[in-house]
Design a protein around this motif. Structure first.
Motif, PDB file in Angstrom:
ATOM      1  N   LYS A 468       0.826  -1.216   0.000  1.00  0.00           N
ATOM      2  CA  LYS A 468       0.000   0.000   0.000  1.00  0.00           C
ATOM      3  C   LYS A 468       0.858   1.263   0.000  1.00  0.00           C
ATOM      4  O   LYS A 468       0.472   2.288  -0.579  1.00  0.00           O
ATOM      5  CB  LYS A 468      -0.914   0.008   1.226  1.00  0.00           C
ATOM      6  CG  LYS A 468      -1.930  -1.110   1.259  1.00  0.00           C
ATOM      7  CD  LYS A 468      -2.723  -1.087   2.560  1.00  0.00           C
ATOM      8  CE  LYS A 468      -3.670  -2.270   2.663  1.00  0.00           C
ATOM      9  NZ  LYS A 468      -4.399  -2.299   3.963  1.00  0.00           N
ATOM     10  N   LEU A 470       3.701   1.649  -1.486  1.00  0.00           N
ATOM     11  CA  LEU A 470       4.467   1.831  -2.720  1.00  0.00           C
ATOM     12  C   LEU A 470       3.931   2.982  -3.558  1.00  0.00           C
ATOM     13  O   LEU A 470       4.630   3.504  -4.432  1.00  0.00           O
ATOM     14  CB  LEU A 470       4.438   0.533  -3.549  1.00  0.00           C
ATOM     15  CG  LEU A 470       5.132  -0.683  -2.921  1.00  0.00           C
ATOM     16  CD1 LEU A 470       4.965  -1.909  -3.816  1.00  0.00           C
ATOM     17  CD2 LEU A 470       6.611  -0.398  -2.684  1.00  0.00           C
ATOM     18  N   ASN A 471       2.698   3.373  -3.291  1.00  0.00           N
ATOM     19  CA  ASN A 471       2.071   4.478  -4.031  1.00  0.00           C
ATOM     20  C   ASN A 471       1.931   5.739  -3.191  1.00  0.00           C
ATOM     21  O   ASN A 471       1.184   6.650  -3.547  1.00  0.00           O
ATOM     22  CB  ASN A 471       0.682   4.060  -4.528  1.00  0.00           C
ATOM     23  CG  ASN A 471       0.643   3.970  -6.046  1.00  0.00           C
ATOM     24  OD1 ASN A 471       1.435   4.619  -6.718  1.00  0.00           O
ATOM     25  ND2 ASN A 471      -0.263   3.161  -6.571  1.00  0.00           N
ATOM     26  N   LYS A 473       2.539   9.374  -1.285  1.00  0.00           N
ATOM     27  CA  LYS A 473       2.973  10.664  -1.815  1.00  0.00           C
ATOM     28  C   LYS A 473       4.436  10.953  -1.488  1.00  0.00           C
ATOM     29  O   LYS A 473       5.148  11.564  -2.275  1.00  0.00           O
ATOM     30  CB  LYS A 473       2.086  11.781  -1.246  1.00  0.00           C
ATOM     31  CG  LYS A 473       0.651  11.726  -1.737  1.00  0.00           C
ATOM     32  CD  LYS A 473      -0.163  12.887  -1.157  1.00  0.00           C
ATOM     33  CE  LYS A 473      -1.593  12.841  -1.650  1.00  0.00           C
ATOM     34  NZ  LYS A 473      -2.411  13.953  -1.089  1.00  0.00           N
ATOM     35  N   ARG A 478       7.808   5.786   0.045  1.00  0.00           N
ATOM     36  CA  ARG A 478       7.760   4.830  -1.075  1.00  0.00           C
ATOM     37  C   ARG A 478       9.040   4.000  -1.134  1.00  0.00           C
ATOM     38  O   ARG A 478       9.006   2.777  -1.269  1.00  0.00           O
ATOM     39  CB  ARG A 478       7.577   5.573  -2.402  1.00  0.00           C
ATOM     40  CG  ARG A 478       6.250   6.259  -2.572  1.00  0.00           C
ATOM     41  CD  ARG A 478       5.987   6.601  -4.033  1.00  0.00           C
ATOM     42  NE  ARG A 478       7.048   7.368  -4.658  1.00  0.00           N
ATOM     43  CZ  ARG A 478       7.110   8.695  -4.693  1.00  0.00           C
ATOM     44  NH1 ARG A 478       6.158   9.399  -4.094  1.00  0.00           N
ATOM     45  NH2 ARG A 478       8.085   9.312  -5.313  1.00  0.00           N
ATOM     46  N   LEU A 507       0.794  -4.352  -9.602  1.00  0.00           N
ATOM     47  CA  LEU A 507       1.088  -3.005  -9.118  1.00  0.00           C
ATOM     48  C   LEU A 507       2.565  -2.675  -9.278  1.00  0.00           C
ATOM     49  O   LEU A 507       2.927  -1.584  -9.732  1.00  0.00           O
ATOM     50  CB  LEU A 507       0.681  -2.871  -7.642  1.00  0.00           C
ATOM     51  CG  LEU A 507       1.029  -1.531  -6.984  1.00  0.00           C
ATOM     52  CD1 LEU A 507       0.283  -0.379  -7.673  1.00  0.00           C
ATOM     53  CD2 LEU A 507       0.720  -1.551  -5.501  1.00  0.00           C
ATOM     54  N   GLN A 510       3.331  -2.045 -12.852  1.00  0.00           N
ATOM     55  CA  GLN A 510       2.731  -0.766 -13.242  1.00  0.00           C
ATOM     56  C   GLN A 510       3.610   0.402 -12.792  1.00  0.00           C
ATOM     57  O   GLN A 510       3.785   1.379 -13.511  1.00  0.00           O
ATOM     58  CB  GLN A 510       1.340  -0.658 -12.636  1.00  0.00           C
ATOM     59  CG  GLN A 510       0.560   0.573 -13.096  1.00  0.00           C
ATOM     60  CD  GLN A 510      -0.836   0.604 -12.488  1.00  0.00           C
ATOM     61  OE1 GLN A 510      -1.216  -0.321 -11.769  1.00  0.00           O
ATOM     62  NE2 GLN A 510      -1.590   1.641 -12.771  1.00  0.00           N
ATOM     63  N   LEU A 511       4.183   0.291 -11.584  1.00  0.00           N
ATOM     64  CA  LEU A 511       5.005   1.369 -11.040  1.00  0.00           C
ATOM     65  C   LEU A 511       6.350   1.495 -11.748  1.00  0.00           C
ATOM     66  O   LEU A 511       7.056   2.492 -11.572  1.00  0.00           O
ATOM     67  CB  LEU A 511       5.238   1.144  -9.534  1.00  0.00           C
ATOM     68  CG  LEU A 511       4.003   1.281  -8.638  1.00  0.00           C
ATOM     69  CD1 LEU A 511       4.336   0.903  -7.193  1.00  0.00           C
ATOM     70  CD2 LEU A 511       3.461   2.713  -8.688  1.00  0.00           C
ATOM     71  N   GLU A 516       5.391   7.400 -14.791  1.00  0.00           N
ATOM     72  CA  GLU A 516       4.713   7.595 -13.513  1.00  0.00           C
ATOM     73  C   GLU A 516       5.603   8.223 -12.455  1.00  0.00           C
ATOM     74  O   GLU A 516       5.206   8.410 -11.324  1.00  0.00           O
ATOM     75  CB  GLU A 516       4.151   6.268 -13.010  1.00  0.00           C
ATOM     76  CG  GLU A 516       3.118   5.695 -13.953  1.00  0.00           C
ATOM     77  CD  GLU A 516       2.024   4.973 -13.213  1.00  0.00           C
ATOM     78  OE1 GLU A 516       2.046   4.936 -11.981  1.00  0.00           O
ATOM     79  OE2 GLU A 516       1.131   4.447 -13.883  1.00  0.00           O
ATOM     80  N   ASN A 518       8.164   7.308 -10.683  1.00  0.00           N
ATOM     81  CA  ASN A 518       8.627   6.570  -9.507  1.00  0.00           C
ATOM     82  C   ASN A 518      10.027   5.992  -9.724  1.00  0.00           C
ATOM     83  O   ASN A 518      10.372   4.944  -9.202  1.00  0.00           O
ATOM     84  CB  ASN A 518       7.652   5.429  -9.180  1.00  0.00           C
ATOM     85  CG  ASN A 518       6.404   5.931  -8.485  1.00  0.00           C
ATOM     86  OD1 ASN A 518       6.490   6.642  -7.496  1.00  0.00           O
ATOM     87  ND2 ASN A 518       5.250   5.589  -9.031  1.00  0.00           N
TER      88      ASN A 518
END
Length: 585
Positions: A468, A470-471, A473, A478, A507, A510-511, A516, A518
């Motif tokens: 949770k 990892l996303n 702010k 992160r 996820l 995706q990151l 994105e 990251n």
């Protein structure tokens, strides 16, 4: 406030000091006070013989305060006071004449003027001493004893000094009632405005008088002076003035035999003074360590935390001195403070935990003593959500556990067996922002202590919570979550558990998308995926994910060598055609 004269009055001899008037005590007091106020006003503009005039002003202010205090007393026609007033008026007149000549530079020679000024200082000093003696002999009885009005907001430095000087005079020559009133007024101004604290340090004997009051047999005087001294001790630049005046010995005596309120103020003052370890020896030399340990040891759950809390704080500061630390250990301080950790008072808990951390830090023998006497369980009890503790106390306990018990491995094993991991997970899930971030940092550190720590975190459900974050702010959060997770999935049991949730792999893939933003986490995200390729189900889910193309993007970008190694690993043997098909679809 004092009355200031008009400079036009100085052109010649004022008539009001020539004509005959009734020689009653009250009338003479007013005449003397008015003349002194006039001289004070004139002296402010003098630029020559600055040091001499500063001394004269100091004596005039003290004398003026004493005369005003006398005028507020029910003295009637007092022959002792009446007898010195003509001499006071005469000396004040001489000072007025000297001030006029120094102001317009009409004196005949510097050496002669210096001699005249020295004579004036000596006379004024004699008047102050005589007036003080009259008060000490109890000839003047305190009536209304009204203290000079407090200067208004934005008052000048001179007005502030004058007010403090007036209070000093009342503290020195007044009766008990006058002294207490002056001390209360002094406390009110120093607590509100730092300029009054500076004036207290700069003006005459205020510090010495306050330190002397700490030994007073009157508990009210003792308490009031301890409160003022504690405020002054809060300013680092003035601590030396207090210590040089012998305040530490006096404060220890208050701790020994003062009133409850006096002891509290004394302990709070010593907390501030012992922030500098140089003062620790002074506390020890006067028996303060034994006294403080006795105060702390006397707490059975019903003792007021107002005293025990700051007493713990002083001892916490003294631990930094090795010899004092050894003495405290021999006196049973470890068991005393572990018991105090269980107190319901926040100040006691905070200082006790700080003490345990300080005394055991870097000392393996003391650390083992803390563990043997139940230190781990005592600190974990603070973290237990079922117990009522403030977040501040919980944070301090969490830091202490991290600093003391993350090595050796036997300590880590004890933490696991006592339920530390479950408590830590609770605050990662449910804590306020400050303690949640701290819990995450502690979890990161704990995961690196041992293989058993990683297994216990996986069993407790840490991986789902880390995903949770990892996303989040915050970049720091992160990255910390990704690095912790990359360590956990190196354990085969955790890896199998992690790949069971398809959302986890999707996820992470995706990151990896460079769009994105990251990129800072990519190293740890790829490390997680590399670990997952060690099991067949992990490789299958990676290559079959709709986001597997992101690995190709990173590998082709020539930015990440880790991504190239991951792509190569996924392209071997029976996964090559499947993965190649995904790349080119």
């Amino acid at each position: 406030m004092r009355k200031m004269g008009n400079q036009e009055d100085f052109a010649g001899e004022p008539n009001q000091f020539k004509k005959e008037e009734p020689a009653g005590t009250s009338n003479l007091l007013r005449r003397a006070a008015e003349l002194i106020a006039t001289v004070l006003s004139l002296s402010l503009s003098i630029r020559s013989f600055a040091t001499k005039w500063q001394l004269i002003r100091t004596k005039l202010e003290e004398l003026h305060s004493g005369l005003i205090a006398a005028d507020n007393c029910d003295s009637g026609e007092n022959p002792h006071l009446t007898g010195i007033l003509p001499s006071v008026i005469s000396t004040a007149g001489e000072c007025r004449d000297l001030a006029r000549r120094c102001s317009d530079l009409s004196y005949s020679g510097k050496l002669l003027m210096q001699s005249d000024l020295d004579m004036a200082i000596a006379k004024l000093d004699g008047h102050v001493s005589t007036l003080s003696e009259i008060y000490k002999r109890g000839i003047l009885a305190n009536g209304s004893a009204l203290v000079v009005s407090k200067p208004s907001l934005g008052a000048s430095r001179e007005d502030i000094r004058f007010y403090v000087r007036d209070l000093l005079t009342r503290m020195k020559i007044g009766d008990l009632g006058m002294k207490k009133l002056a001390l209360r007024n002094l406390y009110e101004v120093v607590i509100e405005d730092e300029r009054y604290v500076k004036a207290v340090v700069d003006v005459g004997d205020v510090i010495h008088v306050l330190v002397g009051f700490l030994s007073s047999t009157d508990l009210g005087i003792q308490e009031e002076s301890a409160r003022v001294v504690s405020v002054i001790a809060g300013f680092g630049c003035y601590k030396g003035n207090l210590v040089n005046s012998g305040v530490v010995a006096s404060l220890v005596r208050v701790l020994d035999c003062g009133s409850e309120e006096g002891k509290v103020a004394a302990a709070r003052c010593l907390v501030k003074l012992t922030e500098n370890s140089d003062n620790a020896w002074c506390v020890s030399a006067h028996g303060g360590v034994t006294t403080l340990l006795r105060i702390c040891d006397g707490d059975d759950g019903g003792c007021k935390g107002d005293l025990v809390g700051p007493a713990c704080g002083v001892l916490r500061n003294l631990v930094s001195v090795e010899e004092i630390k050894r003495f405290m250990i021999e006196e049973g301080a470890v068991s005393t403070f572990l018991r105090l950790v269980r107190s319901r008072d926040e100040a006691i808990q905070v200082n006790s935990i700080g003490f345990i951390q300080n005394i055991a830090s870097g000392d393996e023998l003391v650390k083992q003593m803390v563990i043997r006497e139940g230190g781990i369980r005592a600190l974990l009890r603070v973290l237990d959500p079922k117990w009522s503790c403030s977040y501040k106390t919980r944070e301090i306990s969490m830091r202490a556990i991290q600093n003391l018990f993350f090595s050796p491995l036997s300590s880590v094993a004890a933490l696991i067996s006592y339920g530390f991991v479950d408590n830590l997970l609770y605050y990662v899930r449910n804590g306020e922002v400050s303690i949640q971030e701290l819990a995450l940092k502690v979890a990161f550190r704990f995961s690196g202590t041992s293989e058993e720590a990683k297994k216990s975190m996986g069993d407790a459900g840490f991986m789902a919570e880390l995903v949770k974050f990892l996303n989040a702010k915050s970049f720091e959060v992160r990255e910390m979550a990704a690095e912790t997770l990359s360590g956990l999935v190196m354990v085969p049991k955790n890896r199998k558990r992690f790949v069971q949730d398809d959302h986890n792999i999707a996820l992470i893939l995706q990151l990896l998308d460079t769009e994105e933003g990251n990129s800072g986490n990519k190293k740890f995200l790829i490390s997680i995926l590399m670990s997952l390729t060690s099991c067949n189900s992990g490789r299958k889910k990676i290559v079959s994910s709709g986001y597997a193309k992101n690995i190709e993007k990173l590998a082709d970008s020539q930015v990440s060598s880790d991504a190239k190694r991951l792509a190569k690993k996924l392209s071997t043997n029976r996964f090559r055609s499947l993965f190649s098909g995904i790349w080119h679809s």
